[in-house]
Motif scaffolding. Structure first.
Motif, mmCIF file in Angstrom:
data_model
loop_
_atom_site.group_PDB
_atom_site.id
_atom_site.type_symbol
_atom_site.label_atom_id
_atom_site.label_comp_id
_atom_site.label_asym_id
_atom_site.label_seq_id
_atom_site.Cartn_x
_atom_site.Cartn_y
_atom_site.Cartn_z
ATOM 1 N N LYS A 1 53.119 4.582 25.682
ATOM 2 C CA LYS A 1 54.231 4.090 24.871
ATOM 3 C C LYS A 1 53.756 3.824 23.445
ATOM 4 O O LYS A 1 52.602 3.432 23.240
ATOM 5 C CB LYS A 1 54.811 2.820 25.481
ATOM 6 N N PRO A 2 54.616 4.043 22.448
ATOM 7 C CA PRO A 2 54.210 3.834 21.056
ATOM 8 C C PRO A 2 53.898 2.368 20.786
ATOM 9 O O PRO A 2 54.636 1.479 21.217
ATOM 10 C CB PRO A 2 55.430 4.306 20.254
ATOM 11 N N SER A 3 52.793 2.121 20.082
ATOM 12 C CA SER A 3 52.414 0.741 19.779
ATOM 13 C C SER A 3 53.248 0.170 18.642
ATOM 14 O O SER A 3 53.357 -1.043 18.487
ATOM 15 C CB SER A 3 50.927 0.684 19.406
ATOM 16 N N GLY A 4 53.829 1.046 17.812
ATOM 17 C CA GLY A 4 54.662 0.592 16.709
ATOM 18 C C GLY A 4 56.042 1.205 16.771
ATOM 19 O O GLY A 4 56.362 2.128 16.015
ATOM 20 N N PRO A 5 56.909 0.729 17.649
ATOM 21 C CA PRO A 5 58.238 1.332 17.809
ATOM 22 C C PRO A 5 59.106 1.238 16.562
ATOM 23 O O PRO A 5 60.006 2.046 16.380
ATOM 24 C CB PRO A 5 58.847 0.538 18.975
ATOM 25 N N TYR A 6 58.846 0.254 15.704
ATOM 26 C CA TYR A 6 59.624 0.143 14.461
ATOM 27 C C TYR A 6 59.469 1.410 13.626
ATOM 28 O O TYR A 6 60.454 1.941 13.091
ATOM 29 C CB TYR A 6 59.163 -1.070 13.639
ATOM 30 N N TYR A 7 58.231 1.900 13.521
ATOM 31 C CA TYR A 7 57.969 3.114 12.734
ATOM 32 C C TYR A 7 58.738 4.294 13.325
ATOM 33 O O TYR A 7 59.418 5.033 12.605
ATOM 34 C CB TYR A 7 56.473 3.405 12.710
ATOM 35 N N ASN A 8 58.628 4.478 14.619
ATOM 36 C CA ASN A 8 59.306 5.598 15.269
ATOM 37 C C ASN A 8 60.828 5.514 15.138
ATOM 38 O O ASN A 8 61.517 6.529 15.033
ATOM 39 C CB ASN A 8 58.923 5.648 16.754
ATOM 40 N N LYS A 9 61.328 4.294 15.139
ATOM 41 C CA LYS A 9 62.775 4.084 15.056
ATOM 42 C C LYS A 9 63.313 4.366 13.649
ATOM 43 O O LYS A 9 64.440 4.856 13.491
ATOM 44 C CB LYS A 9 63.092 2.643 15.451
ATOM 45 N N ASN A 10 62.508 4.059 12.625
ATOM 46 C CA ASN A 10 63.005 4.098 11.251
ATOM 47 C C ASN A 10 62.506 5.265 10.403
ATOM 48 O O ASN A 10 63.051 5.507 9.319
ATOM 49 C CB ASN A 10 62.659 2.783 10.536
ATOM 50 N N ILE A 11 61.464 5.973 10.855
ATOM 51 C CA ILE A 11 60.940 7.074 10.046
ATOM 52 C C ILE A 11 62.005 8.148 9.864
ATOM 53 O O ILE A 11 62.682 8.547 10.818
ATOM 54 C CB ILE A 11 59.657 7.674 10.687
ATOM 55 N N ASP A 12 62.183 8.568 8.629
ATOM 56 C CA ASP A 12 63.226 9.533 8.287
ATOM 57 C C ASP A 12 62.564 10.834 7.829
ATOM 58 O O ASP A 12 62.073 10.930 6.708
ATOM 59 C CB ASP A 12 64.110 8.953 7.181
ATOM 60 N N THR A 13 62.566 11.825 8.687
ATOM 61 C CA THR A 13 61.959 13.120 8.364
ATOM 62 C C THR A 13 62.995 14.202 8.112
ATOM 63 O O THR A 13 62.665 15.283 7.633
ATOM 64 C CB THR A 13 61.031 13.575 9.511
ATOM 65 N N ILE B 1 67.414 -9.730 21.148
ATOM 66 C CA ILE B 1 67.925 -9.961 22.502
ATOM 67 C C ILE B 1 67.454 -8.891 23.486
ATOM 68 O O ILE B 1 67.024 -9.190 24.603
ATOM 69 C CB ILE B 1 69.476 -9.997 22.483
ATOM 70 N N THR B 2 67.495 -7.638 23.062
ATOM 71 C CA THR B 2 67.202 -6.520 23.981
ATOM 72 C C THR B 2 65.744 -6.081 23.966
ATOM 73 O O THR B 2 65.279 -5.419 24.894
ATOM 74 C CB THR B 2 68.067 -5.298 23.622
ATOM 75 N N GLY B 3 65.007 -6.412 22.897
ATOM 76 C CA GLY B 3 63.625 -5.944 22.785
ATOM 77 C C GLY B 3 63.527 -4.547 22.205
ATOM 78 O O GLY B 3 62.444 -3.961 22.120
ATOM 79 N N GLU B 4 64.671 -4.003 21.804
ATOM 80 C CA GLU B 4 64.682 -2.675 21.185
ATOM 81 C C GLU B 4 64.365 -2.807 19.698
ATOM 82 O O GLU B 4 64.858 -3.716 19.022
ATOM 83 C CB GLU B 4 66.059 -2.033 21.366
ATOM 84 N N ALA B 5 63.523 -1.911 19.179
ATOM 85 C CA ALA B 5 63.157 -1.964 17.765
ATOM 86 C C ALA B 5 64.394 -1.825 16.888
ATOM 87 O O ALA B 5 65.290 -1.021 17.169
ATOM 88 C CB ALA B 5 62.161 -0.845 17.436
ATOM 89 N N ALA B 6 64.440 -2.620 15.833
ATOM 90 C CA ALA B 6 65.600 -2.617 14.945
ATOM 91 C C ALA B 6 65.559 -1.426 13.992
ATOM 92 O O ALA B 6 64.531 -1.151 13.356
ATOM 93 C CB ALA B 6 65.640 -3.917 14.140
ATOM 94 N N GLY B 7 66.678 -0.734 13.891
ATOM 95 C CA GLY B 7 66.786 0.374 12.951
ATOM 96 C C GLY B 7 67.472 -0.097 11.684
ATOM 97 O O GLY B 7 68.700 -0.012 11.556
ATOM 98 N N VAL B 8 66.694 -0.636 10.755
ATOM 99 C CA VAL B 8 67.278 -1.257 9.556
ATOM 100 C C VAL B 8 66.967 -0.495 8.271
ATOM 101 O O VAL B 8 67.578 -0.754 7.237
ATOM 102 C CB VAL B 8 66.783 -2.713 9.403
ATOM 103 N N ASN B 9 66.010 0.423 8.323
ATOM 104 C CA ASN B 9 65.590 1.131 7.119
ATOM 105 C C ASN B 9 65.498 2.636 7.351
ATOM 106 O O ASN B 9 65.436 3.105 8.487
ATOM 107 C CB ASN B 9 64.207 0.642 6.656
#
Length: 266
Positions: free
Chosen positions: A68-80, A237-245
């Motif tokens: 599992k990814p150690s930094g889910p925030y990066y995976n959630k927000n990276i824009d390629t 609440i859910t533990g899901e990484a926030a997609g804010v950026n």
């Protein structure tokens, strides 16, 4: 490894009387067993050193997250899914809106990183390279002369940010100074009353710092404050990484590509 020649005495066979042997000195190269062992140990040592160097250069880790990814925030927000043109133009717009950036340099006497606020004087290289005016007698010019690597960072009150890594050069020729000179510099440098150091465009204390960008990372958001708060609350609440950026990266190759394109269009 061949050792030093060793002189030995060898009897020359012939029809001579026993006891009256003629002896001749002959130089025969000697392969030193000690030297061979030494070389083998040296090669083994070098191999061990290389292996240790590789191990010590590995990244820091305090745990394992398995597959599992150690930094889910990066995976959630990276824009390629964005073009290079859009990435650069969005960066340029954000930097211009900030007006001021924090320039970080390294103090050569202590090794400490030092930052100070700098006003953008202009842009070059298709707007991806930044220029600043400076007092040439300040500490930052000493620091950049010792180490030209620098980082310029920007942030606004909505949490958007940009980090620009590059190399700085110090320009003191009057043409460059006049191009980026602003009368407000006099308020910072003052008039020393000697007819030379007067804060004008001819003041030799005024120079230009040109930062040639190497790579960029920045984050922007298209969401409102309410939308971001809701996203963070959901993640809490859910533990899901926030997609804010929209987290974007401009690599060194992309910077060179953009700069080359801009020079052709100029």
């Amino acid at each position: 490894m061949l050792g030093k020649p060793t002189t030995i005495s060898r009897a020359i066979p012939g029809s001579v009387k026993r006891g009256n042997h003629l002896r001749k000195s002959v130089d025969i190269p000697r392969i030193s067993a000690v030297a061979t062992i030494h070389n083998s140990r040296k090669q083994l040592s070098n191999t061990t050193f290389d292996r240790r160097a590789t191990l010590t250069m590995s990244s820091f880790s305090n745990t394992s997250t398995g597959n599992k990814p150690s930094g889910p925030y990066y995976n959630k927000n990276i824009d390629t899914d964005v073009t290079l043109k859009e990435k650069v133009e969005t960066l340029t717009k954000f930097v211009s809106s900030c007006k001021f950036g924090m320039m970080t340099t390294r103090d050569p006497s202590s090794g400490k990183l030092v930052s100070r606020c700098m006003a953008i004087a202009g842009k070059e290289g298709g707007d991806i390279d930044l220029t600043f005016t400076t007092n040439t007698e300040s500490h930052k010019t000493d620091e950049l002369k010792a180490d030209k690597h620098t980082n310029i960072s920007f942030c606004d009150n909505s949490g958007q940010w940009a980090s620009i890594a590059g190399e700085a050069s110090i320009l003191t020729d009057r043409d460059a100074v006049k191009k980026y000179y602003s009368p407000t510099l006099k308020a910072w440098l003052g008039d020393l009353g000697d007819g030379v150091h007067d804060g004008s465009k001819n003041d030799p204390r005024i120079g230009v710092l040109k930062v040639k960008t190497s790579s960029v990372t920045y984050a922007i958001t298209g969401k409102t404050v309410v939308g971001r708060v809701a996203e963070i609350a959901k993640g809490t609440i859910t533990g899901e990484a926030a997609g804010v950026n929209k987290l974007r990266e401009i690599s060194e190759d992309e910077v060179r590509q953009w700069r080359a394109t801009a020079s052709k269009e100029a």
